[in-house]
Design a protein around this motif. Structure first.
Motif: not given
Length: 509
Positions: A322-341
């Motif tokens: 299991i990598l992620l539990n119960n995660f949510s995302l809401e992304i709008q036009r123009g967002d520059k979304v970085a995932f780190v870890g």
């Protein structure tokens, strides 16, 4: 101390450097920078003795222990991780070698009488600092992926505590926490010197007190921080261009005078004097810089709706993990979304799940209307086959205009000749630029980029940053380059302990 005298080197008829003279002090910390193909890796191999067919002389202070990161995993595949690290101690290496090569158990008594157990804790500290999970420490190296296995050899080098280290892009193997650990190790624990080739600007800013710049077929030393180097390099380039412009103007002025008056008897003697003056002017020949900036630009075929992506209460796994539990995302036009870890936290898997390439355990990914996606993978497996670079791009970009393909390839630094190179012989940097060219032709409004800077030189990284800042669409990306994250990202999500949490930019400062 390492002394470099009149070093010149050619490879396949191409001159990398001419008459280089440097003195590398034992306790100084040098960053080695330059464009891809300029000769940084070659210079490190010359310093380490791996390349010997150069002109000039390399001399090293006696009894200086120089550490180089090994590149071959095969000799260590059956060794336990802790034993590999401990073998960085020369005395322990000879005992441990018997453990893996001899049938008799004579090594056990020798090991018991050695410093093995006293040094075991130090080996654990290095393995932990470089992000190697404790559950693998007593496993053979063959149990790890190639990237994680290289970290073990890196840990062995650190544990050996050399007087001077020669490292070629060491942060390529490390995630953000491990890069930070390595920075602190260099600052607080390591007392020796080093030459480190790196495209990671944040790392260089925090670790070096001098920069070796490979350009114009020279290796030029700049004293001071990497920030000071950036400023001084820019000033030097401006001054060099100004000097040539002034000399060229003076030459043109004298030539115009001679042309005007040489036919007039009254001015003939004066013209003759000017002719001699002109002959004395020697315009310096400036070699062409090896630094080239690609022109990346991402335009849109059409805008997406404002709501680009929504995920509610989803669960992500890779196999049984299991990598992620119960995660949510809401992304709008123009967002520059970085995932780190940390490595293994699930960043690439999350990108693949959002793309629909990896199924969620539960939950749903809902894309907004009129979204179109361009994807750059970390492994670049999409850039493969026996076609030329031009043929691959023409067949993959869904365009009918061959001229447009040639133009885009030129913008990403493929000359007409280089456009005919087979995919199989392209470097990592060339494959990345080719994959970006495909996205430029597709004109999507959503970009997915998995470690896009891995194979790029600084000039290409800066160009990519600018293109993404100017991009009117939405970006999802993964990176371990802190400055790239800061310059591109507008929203940041940390993957940690099976949770996805939005964090602020200050967490990177």
């Amino acid at each position: 101390m390492i002394s470099v005298s009149n070093l010149s080197y050619k490879i396949a008829g191409k001159t990398l450097y001419e008459n280089v003279n440097l003195t590398l002090n034992k306790n100084s910390r040098y960053g080695l920078v330059g464009a891809n193909g300029s000769g940084k890796s070659t210079f490190l191999k010359i310093l380490s003795g791996q390349i010997t067919d150069y002109d000039g002389e390399i001399t090293k202070e006696k009894n200086t222990k120089i550490g180089v990161l090994e590149q071959f995993l095969d000799p260590w595949l059956s060794w336990k991780l802790t034993d590999i690290v401990l073998s960085g101690n020369e005395d322990l290496f000879f005992i441990l070698q018997k453990k893996y090569t001899e049938a008799e158990n004579t090594w056990q008594q020798q090991l018991a009488e050695s410093s093995y157990h006293q040094q075991y804790h130090e080996a654990e500290k290095v393995l932990s600092g470089l992000g190697l999970n404790r559950k693998y420490w007593e496993e053979p190296l063959s149990a790890l992926s190639g990237g994680m296995a290289m970290r073990v050899l890196f840990a062995k080098l650190i544990f050996s505590n050399p007087d001077f280290m020669l490292l070629d892009e060491p942060t390529n193997y490390l995630d953000l926490p491990s890069i930070e650990w390595f920075i602190q190790y260099l600052k607080k624990e390591y007392s020796g010197g080093f030459v480190i080739s790196s495209h990671n600007r944040d790392f260089l800013l925090k670790t070096v007190n001098g920069v070796l710049d490979v350009d114009y077929k020279k290796i030029t030393f700049y004293m001071g921080s990497y920030h000071h180097y950036e400023q001084k390099k820019q000033e030097d380039e401006i001054a060099k261009k100004k000097e040539i412009e002034n000399l060229q103007k003076e030459k043109e002025r004298i030539e115009a005078f001679i042309t005007r008056f040489k036919a007039k008897a009254s001015k003939a003697r004066q013209a003759q004097s000017k002719q001699k003056q002109l002959e004395r002017i020697k315009l310096p020949e400036i070699p062409v810089s090896s630094r080239r900036y690609p022109r990346f630009f991402f335009s849109l075929q059409e805008k997406s709706f404002s709501n680009v992506l929504q995920v509610e209460q989803a669960k992500l796994a890779r196999g049984e993990k299991i990598l992620l539990n119960n995660f949510s995302l809401e992304i709008q036009r123009g967002d520059k979304v970085a995932f780190v870890g940390a490595n293994g936290a699930g960043k690439t898997s999350l990108l693949l799940a959002l793309l629909g390439k990896l199924p969620l355990v539960s939950g749903e990914v809902i894309w907004g209307n009129r979204t179109s996606i361009g994807f750059l993978s970390q492994t670049l497996e999409e850039v493969s086959g026996n076609m030329s670079a031009y043929e691959w791009l023409f067949s993959n970009a869904s365009v009918q205009n061959s001229g447009e393909v040639h133009t885009i390839l030129g913008q990403v630094l493929f000359s007409r000749e280089e456009q005919q190179k087979p995919i199989s012989v392209l470097s990592g940097g060339e494959k990345t630029r080719l994959a970006i060219a495909k996205i430029m032709l597709q004109k999507p409004n959503v970009l997915f980029l998995d470690e896009p800077t891995n194979h790029l030189d600084m000039e290409a990284i800066v160009a990519l940053e600018q293109a993404l800042q100017d991009f009117a669409g939405t970006v999802f990306f993964v990176s371990h380059d802190k400055r790239f994250l800061q310059n591109v990202g507008t929203r940041f999500y940390l993957l940690n302990n099976k949770e996805l949490k939005e964090i602020s930019l200050k967490d990177f400062e």
